[in-house]
Design an enzyme around this catalytic site. Structure first.
Site, PDB file in Angstrom:
ATOM      1  N   THR A  24       0.860  -1.185   0.000  1.00 27.51           N
ATOM      2  CA  THR A  24       0.000   0.000   0.000  1.00 27.51           C
ATOM      3  C   THR A  24       0.892   1.228   0.000  1.00 27.51           C
ATOM      4  O   THR A  24       2.102   1.129   0.202  1.00 27.51           O
ATOM      5  CB  THR A  24      -0.898   0.048   1.257  1.00 27.51           C
ATOM      6  OG1 THR A  24      -0.066   0.267   2.409  1.00 27.51           O
ATOM      7  CG2 THR A  24      -1.687  -1.229   1.434  1.00 27.51           C
ATOM      8  N   ALA A  33       3.094  -1.294   4.876  1.00 26.22           N
ATOM      9  CA  ALA A  33       2.416  -0.067   5.323  1.00 26.22           C
ATOM     10  C   ALA A  33       3.442   1.065   5.345  1.00 26.22           C
ATOM     11  O   ALA A  33       4.511   0.918   5.953  1.00 26.22           O
ATOM     12  CB  ALA A  33       1.832  -0.285   6.711  1.00 26.22           C
ATOM     13  N   VAL A  74       7.460  -2.494   7.201  1.00 26.64           N
ATOM     14  CA  VAL A  74       7.434  -1.032   7.289  1.00 26.64           C
ATOM     15  C   VAL A  74       8.021  -0.461   5.995  1.00 26.64           C
ATOM     16  O   VAL A  74       9.183  -0.733   5.650  1.00 26.64           O
ATOM     17  CB  VAL A  74       8.226  -0.532   8.511  1.00 26.64           C
ATOM     18  CG1 VAL A  74       8.119   0.998   8.601  1.00 26.64           C
ATOM     19  CG2 VAL A  74       7.730  -1.190   9.792  1.00 26.64           C
ATOM     20  N   LYS A  75       7.185   0.307   5.293  1.00 28.84           N
ATOM     21  CA  LYS A  75       7.591   0.860   3.999  1.00 28.84           C
ATOM     22  C   LYS A  75       8.096   2.290   4.235  1.00 28.84           C
ATOM     23  O   LYS A  75       7.380   3.116   4.817  1.00 28.84           O
ATOM     24  CB  LYS A  75       6.375   0.834   3.066  1.00 28.84           C
ATOM     25  CG  LYS A  75       6.691   0.908   1.604  1.00 28.84           C
ATOM     26  CD  LYS A  75       5.425   0.651   0.783  1.00 28.84           C
ATOM     27  CE  LYS A  75       5.668   0.962  -0.675  1.00 28.84           C
ATOM     28  NZ  LYS A  75       4.418   0.938  -1.454  1.00 28.84           N
ATOM     29  N   ILE A  76       9.301   2.556   3.772  1.00 31.39           N
ATOM     30  CA  ILE A  76       9.980   3.811   4.111  1.00 31.39           C
ATOM     31  C   ILE A  76      10.472   4.472   2.823  1.00 31.39           C
ATOM     32  O   ILE A  76      11.179   3.838   2.028  1.00 31.39           O
ATOM     33  CB  ILE A  76      11.196   3.516   5.032  1.00 31.39           C
ATOM     34  CG1 ILE A  76      10.732   2.819   6.310  1.00 31.39           C
ATOM     35  CG2 ILE A  76      11.975   4.791   5.338  1.00 31.39           C
ATOM     36  CD1 ILE A  76      11.850   2.265   7.163  1.00 31.39           C
TER      37      ILE A  76
END
Ligand code: G3P
Length: 214
Positions: free
Chosen positions: A27, A56, A82-84
């Protein structure tokens, strides 16, 4: 090879699951906004049906803020990644998450040098955007070829490449030939990938001929 659904839309995700074509979900804030839900509600809904990785994306751009947001996401479910966004502070957060065994995806990768730094910082995934590169006349698949080559040259690199910003079936086929690991595909492109006019013509001809059975 893994296929993820690039969507926060539950109908698209459930369709991917029904087809066995949803090894995970990516996402981003744009996709979440389209659902009309809060970030937390959207992520919880997805995690309630998807066993694979659910990515996310944090909104903070400082390492401490990214860390705090990511830790909150990680409380939602064990399968959160964890999308960074690729940035200096983001790399610091990636290193910290990696030391704690929390998976990360460094997104908005547009160069091989960015992918190298993300991988070395400890990102579980790097996420190059092929469609957006093609949009500016910079061939997206050349970037995939380069990153695959570099990662293959250094077997200690464990990061997997997620091909993102997929806009058409060739954005899957060409990176698959290059050896990318994961393809995050919007529902519309998954539907396009099923189709071939000769298949439709062939089905119609078989059904027509079946009428001649005695
Ligand atoms: O996963 C990133 C992707 O959703 C971006 O796609 O089409 O907005 O470039 P696009």
């Amino acid at each position: 090879m893994k296929i993820y659904v690039d969507s926060a839309d539950m109908a698209e995700i459930e369709n991917g699951l029904a087809l066995g074509l949803c090894d995970g979900v990516t996402t981003n804030p744009t996709l979440i906004a389209k659902t009309g839900k809060s970030m937390d509600a959207a992520i919880k809904d997805i995690c309630s049906v998807v066993d694979g990785d659910v990515h996310a994306e944090v909104l903070s751009l400082d390492a401490e803020g990214i860390y705090k947001e990511g830790k909150e996401f990680a409380k939602v479910a064990d399968n959160i990644v964890v999308k960074i966004p690729m940035c200096h502070e983001g790399l610091k957060a990636v290193k910290r998450f990696s030391d704690e065994g929390i998976k990360t995806n460094v997104t908005l990768i547009f160069s091989t040098s960015q992918a190298i730094l993300a991988a070395k910082a400890g990102a579980s995934n790097v996420c190059p955007f092929v469609g957006r590169l093609d949009d500016i006349s910079s061939p997206g698949n050349e970037l995939i070829n380069e990153i695959v080559t570099v990662f293959d040259n250094y077997p200690t690199i464990e990061s997997e490449i997620i091909v993102a910003s997929i806009r058409n079936p060739l954005h899957v086929v060409e990176p698959a030939l290059a050896g990318a690991h994961i393809f995050t595909i919007p529902g519309g492109v998954l539907a396009q990938m099923e189709k071939h006019p000769l298949t439709d013509i062939g089905i119609a001809a078989f059904l027509e001929d079946a009428k001649k059975f005695t």
